[in-house]
Scaffold this motif. Structure first.
Motif, PDB file in Angstrom:
ATOM      1  N   LYS A  17      16.372   8.465  20.685  1.00 24.07           N
ATOM      2  CA  LYS A  17      15.734   7.184  20.360  1.00 24.07           C
ATOM      3  C   LYS A  17      14.242   7.217  20.689  1.00 24.07           C
ATOM      4  N   THR A  18      13.875   7.888  21.807  1.00 26.73           N
ATOM      5  CA  THR A  18      12.470   7.982  22.197  1.00 26.73           C
ATOM      6  C   THR A  18      11.724   8.951  21.299  1.00 26.73           C
ATOM      7  N   ARG A  19      12.349  10.076  21.014  1.00 31.51           N
ATOM      8  CA  ARG A  19      11.696  11.091  20.179  1.00 31.51           C
ATOM      9  C   ARG A  19      11.374  10.553  18.788  1.00 31.51           C
ATOM     10  N   VAL A  20      12.341   9.867  18.170  1.00 25.23           N
ATOM     11  CA  VAL A  20      12.082   9.375  16.806  1.00 25.23           C
ATOM     12  C   VAL A  20      11.046   8.256  16.821  1.00 25.23           C
ATOM     13  N   PHE A  21      11.002   7.456  17.887  1.00 22.72           N
ATOM     14  CA  PHE A  21       9.986   6.408  17.978  1.00 22.72           C
ATOM     15  C   PHE A  21       8.596   7.020  18.067  1.00 22.72           C
ATOM     16  N   ILE A  22       8.437   8.031  18.899  1.00 25.81           N
ATOM     17  CA  ILE A  22       7.134   8.690  19.034  1.00 25.81           C
ATOM     18  C   ILE A  22       6.701   9.285  17.701  1.00 25.81           C
ATOM     19  N   ASP A  23       7.598  10.025  17.068  1.00 29.86           N
ATOM     20  CA  ASP A  23       7.259  10.657  15.784  1.00 29.86           C
ATOM     21  C   ASP A  23       6.938   9.605  14.720  1.00 29.86           C
ATOM     22  N   PHE A  24       7.677   8.500  14.735  1.00 35.40           N
ATOM     23  CA  PHE A  24       7.470   7.450  13.735  1.00 35.40           C
ATOM     24  C   PHE A  24       6.102   6.796  13.911  1.00 35.40           C
ATOM     25  N   VAL A  25       5.750   6.438  15.134  1.00 35.27           N
ATOM     26  CA  VAL A  25       4.457   5.787  15.378  1.00 35.27           C
ATOM     27  C   VAL A  25       3.309   6.719  15.002  1.00 35.27           C
ATOM     28  N   VAL A  26       3.391   7.969  15.418  1.00 35.87           N
ATOM     29  CA  VAL A  26       2.338   8.939  15.090  1.00 35.87           C
ATOM     30  C   VAL A  26       2.218   9.090  13.578  1.00 35.87           C
ATOM     31  N   GLU A  27       3.353   9.191  12.904  1.00 37.27           N
ATOM     32  CA  GLU A  27       3.356   9.348  11.439  1.00 37.27           C
ATOM     33  C   GLU A  27       2.739   8.147  10.738  1.00 37.27           C
ATOM     34  N   ARG A  28       3.147   6.934  11.118  1.00 39.00           N
ATOM     35  CA  ARG A  28       2.653   5.738  10.450  1.00 39.00           C
ATOM     36  C   ARG A  28       1.176   5.496  10.753  1.00 39.00           C
ATOM     37  N   PHE A  29       0.756   5.710  12.006  1.00 32.56           N
ATOM     38  CA  PHE A  29      -0.656   5.525  12.337  1.00 32.56           C
ATOM     39  C   PHE A  29      -1.518   6.524  11.579  1.00 32.56           C
ATOM     40  N   ARG A  30      -1.021   7.747  11.413  1.00 36.61           N
ATOM     41  CA  ARG A  30      -1.784   8.742  10.655  1.00 36.61           C
ATOM     42  C   ARG A  30      -1.857   8.338   9.188  1.00 36.61           C
ATOM     43  N   ALA A  31      -0.740   7.878   8.627  1.00 44.93           N
ATOM     44  CA  ALA A  31      -0.723   7.475   7.218  1.00 44.93           C
ATOM     45  C   ALA A  31      -1.667   6.306   6.965  1.00 44.93           C
ATOM     46  N   GLN A  32      -1.810   5.416   7.948  1.00 45.10           N
ATOM     47  CA  GLN A  32      -2.681   4.254   7.809  1.00 45.10           C
ATOM     48  C   GLN A  32      -4.128   4.554   8.197  1.00 45.10           C
ATOM     49  N   ARG A  33      -4.415   5.813   8.524  1.00 44.86           N
ATOM     50  CA  ARG A  33      -5.762   6.234   8.928  1.00 44.86           C
ATOM     51  C   ARG A  33      -6.264   5.395  10.094  1.00 44.86           C
ATOM     52  N   PHE A  34      -5.368   5.149  11.040  1.00 46.82           N
ATOM     53  CA  PHE A  34      -5.697   4.291  12.169  1.00 46.82           C
ATOM     54  C   PHE A  34      -6.878   4.835  12.962  1.00 46.82           C
ATOM     55  N   ALA A  35      -6.864   6.141  13.256  1.00 43.97           N
ATOM     56  CA  ALA A  35      -7.938   6.724  14.060  1.00 43.97           C
ATOM     57  C   ALA A  35      -9.295   6.543  13.386  1.00 43.97           C
ATOM     58  N   GLU A  36      -9.347   6.701  12.062  1.00 46.24           N
ATOM     59  CA  GLU A  36     -10.606   6.532  11.339  1.00 46.24           C
ATOM     60  C   GLU A  36     -11.060   5.076  11.372  1.00 46.24           C
ATOM     61  N   ARG A  37     -10.114   4.156  11.273  1.00 36.10           N
ATOM     62  CA  ARG A  37     -10.457   2.731  11.227  1.00 36.10           C
ATOM     63  C   ARG A  37     -10.953   2.216  12.574  1.00 36.10           C
ATOM     64  N   MET A  38     -10.674   2.944  13.640  1.00 33.05           N
ATOM     65  CA  MET A  38     -11.121   2.537  14.973  1.00 33.05           C
ATOM     66  C   MET A  38     -12.528   3.033  15.298  1.00 33.05           C
ATOM     67  N   GLN A  39     -13.147   3.757  14.365  1.00 31.91           N
ATOM     68  CA  GLN A  39     -14.471   4.311  14.597  1.00 31.91           C
ATOM     69  C   GLN A  39     -15.559   3.286  14.314  1.00 31.91           C
ATOM     70  N   GLY A  40     -16.513   3.199  15.202  1.00 34.04           N
ATOM     71  CA  GLY A  40     -17.595   2.231  15.040  1.00 34.04           C
ATOM     72  C   GLY A  40     -18.874   2.835  14.508  1.00 34.04           C
ATOM     73  N   ALA A  41     -18.878   4.154  14.263  1.00 36.47           N
ATOM     74  CA  ALA A  41     -20.098   4.794  13.776  1.00 36.47           C
ATOM     75  C   ALA A  41     -20.341   4.492  12.311  1.00 36.47           C
ATOM     76  N   CYS A  42     -19.246   4.116  11.589  1.00 38.63           N
ATOM     77  CA  CYS A  42     -19.403   3.824  10.172  1.00 38.63           C
ATOM     78  C   CYS A  42     -20.082   2.463   9.994  1.00 38.63           C
ATOM     79  N   MET A  43     -20.604   2.227   8.834  1.00 38.27           N
ATOM     80  CA  MET A  43     -21.325   0.994   8.563  1.00 38.27           C
ATOM     81  C   MET A  43     -20.397  -0.180   8.337  1.00 38.27           C
ATOM     82  N   ALA A  44     -19.166   0.075   7.895  1.00 43.63           N
ATOM     83  CA  ALA A  44     -18.222  -0.997   7.607  1.00 43.63           C
ATOM     84  C   ALA A  44     -16.817  -0.476   7.823  1.00 43.63           C
ATOM     85  N   PRO A  45     -15.852  -1.354   8.149  1.00 40.23           N
ATOM     86  CA  PRO A  45     -14.494  -0.902   8.391  1.00 40.23           C
ATOM     87  C   PRO A  45     -13.842  -0.372   7.134  1.00 40.23           C
ATOM     88  N   ALA A  46     -12.999   0.678   7.320  1.00 44.96           N
ATOM     89  CA  ALA A  46     -12.290   1.259   6.179  1.00 44.96           C
ATOM     90  C   ALA A  46     -11.163   0.347   5.731  1.00 44.96           C
TER      91      ALA A  46
END
Length: 312
Positions: free
Chosen positions: A283-312
């Motif tokens: 249950k823990t393993r699939v939750f970790i993999d699921f969150v990492v997968e979905r955050f990557r698909a949503q480009r979460f890390a890129e959207r948290m960057q403030g160096a860009c001029m506007a949010p993605a």
């Protein structure tokens, strides 16, 4: 040879510092855990804990035993759990801690898809703006930033979180837009007070070109919660410096706009925390993999960057 249940009761009690916390992890009563440890002590002829009303403290002999058995016992328990779950669908209660606003905005929307994939898992999610004791309080995982790693816990980074300056369009209407952090001194500031220290947070912003400048605003409102700061900014009360997870929804709706676009402060990583077992419960393993997968698909890390001029 000592029964495995006695050794496991000792190990969990030593890691968590209490029989009650160990009992929650093992699905036993505190009295049963205490009795198992007492039987282990009797069998070894060795006192393992100094007991008080507040906590357990390992004796010298207890420290030696913990060092000798923690690795082998953990490997054995993981192997047994892995064999038992090999042909089963992930199931059970999944206890996870996350921040209130962050969890509502970014994790709860993923719940429907997660439950469709893993119908046997029952999420027990705690929305707390505090650092939890992952092992001592029996959590399967936690999502947050600035959490101190304790023995037996590992972190998987989801994104670097940037802090940006935002304001309501109406607050900026008719005012010359600041071109440098030093110019924020002429504007009303919505300032954050740190809950742990009680001090007002100060930030040094950096530009995409690498220039750094301290921010000295004119405090108009002081809050301890970044979500409240964003709401105050939407009301036109001033300029707020807030982490991107809180600013992004307002920026996307147009309720907020970036001030000093391209300038930001790095507030550190946002991570997924979980016990450092070789074989995690399914249950823990699939939750970790699921969150990492979905955050990557949503480009979460890129959207948290403030160096860009506007949010993605």
């Amino acid at each position: 040879m000592q029964p495995l249940s006695h050794l496991e009761s000792f190990l969990r009690s030593a890691e968590s510092g209490s029989f009650s916390a160990a009992a929650r992890q093992l699905g036993l009563t505190p009295a049963a855990v205490s009795k198992n440890v007492a039987r282990l002590e009797a069998g070894l002829g060795l006192r393992l804990f100094q007991r008080s009303t507040r906590k357990l403290t390992l004796t010298e002999g207890g420290e030696r035993l913990l060092q000798q058995i923690s690795g082998p016992l953990g490997t054995l328990a993981d192997a047994v759990a892995g064999a038992a779950e090999a042909n089963r669908q992930p199931a059970g209660t999944l206890k996870v801690s996350m921040g209130q606003a962050f969890g509502r905005e970014y994790v709860v929307p993923l719940l429907g898809e997660f439950l469709a994939r893993y119908p046997g898992v029952v999420p027990d999610w705690h929305f707390d703006n505090r650092q939890v004791d992952l092992i001592g309080e029996g959590f399967d995982a936690a999502i947050g930033g600035g959490i101190q790693l304790t023995p037996g816990v590992v972190a998987r980074e989801l994104a670097r979180i940037h802090v940006v300056a935002v304001a309501a369009p109406r607050y900026l209407a008719g005012r010359p837009a600041p071109a440098h952090p030093s110019e924020l001194a002429a504007f009303d500031s919505i300032v954050r007070r740190s809950s742990p220290t009680g001090r007002l947070r100060s930030w040094t912003l950096r530009s995409a070109a690498g220039e750094e400048a301290a921010v000295e605003g004119r405090p108009r409102v002081i809050f301890s919660d970044p979500e409240a700061m964003c709401r105050a900014a939407m009301l036109g009360l001033g300029i707020a410096l807030v982490p991107m997870p809180f600013a992004l929804p307002g920026l996307q709706r147009g309720d907020l706009v970036r001030v000093l676009p391209g300038w930001y402060a790095d507030s550190g990583p946002l991570s997924l925390y979980y016990p450092s077992k070789k074989l995690l419960p399914a249950k823990t393993r699939v939750f970790i993999d699921f969150v990492v997968e979905r955050f990557r698909a949503q480009r979460f890390a890129e959207r948290m960057q403030g160096a860009c001029m506007a949010p993605a």
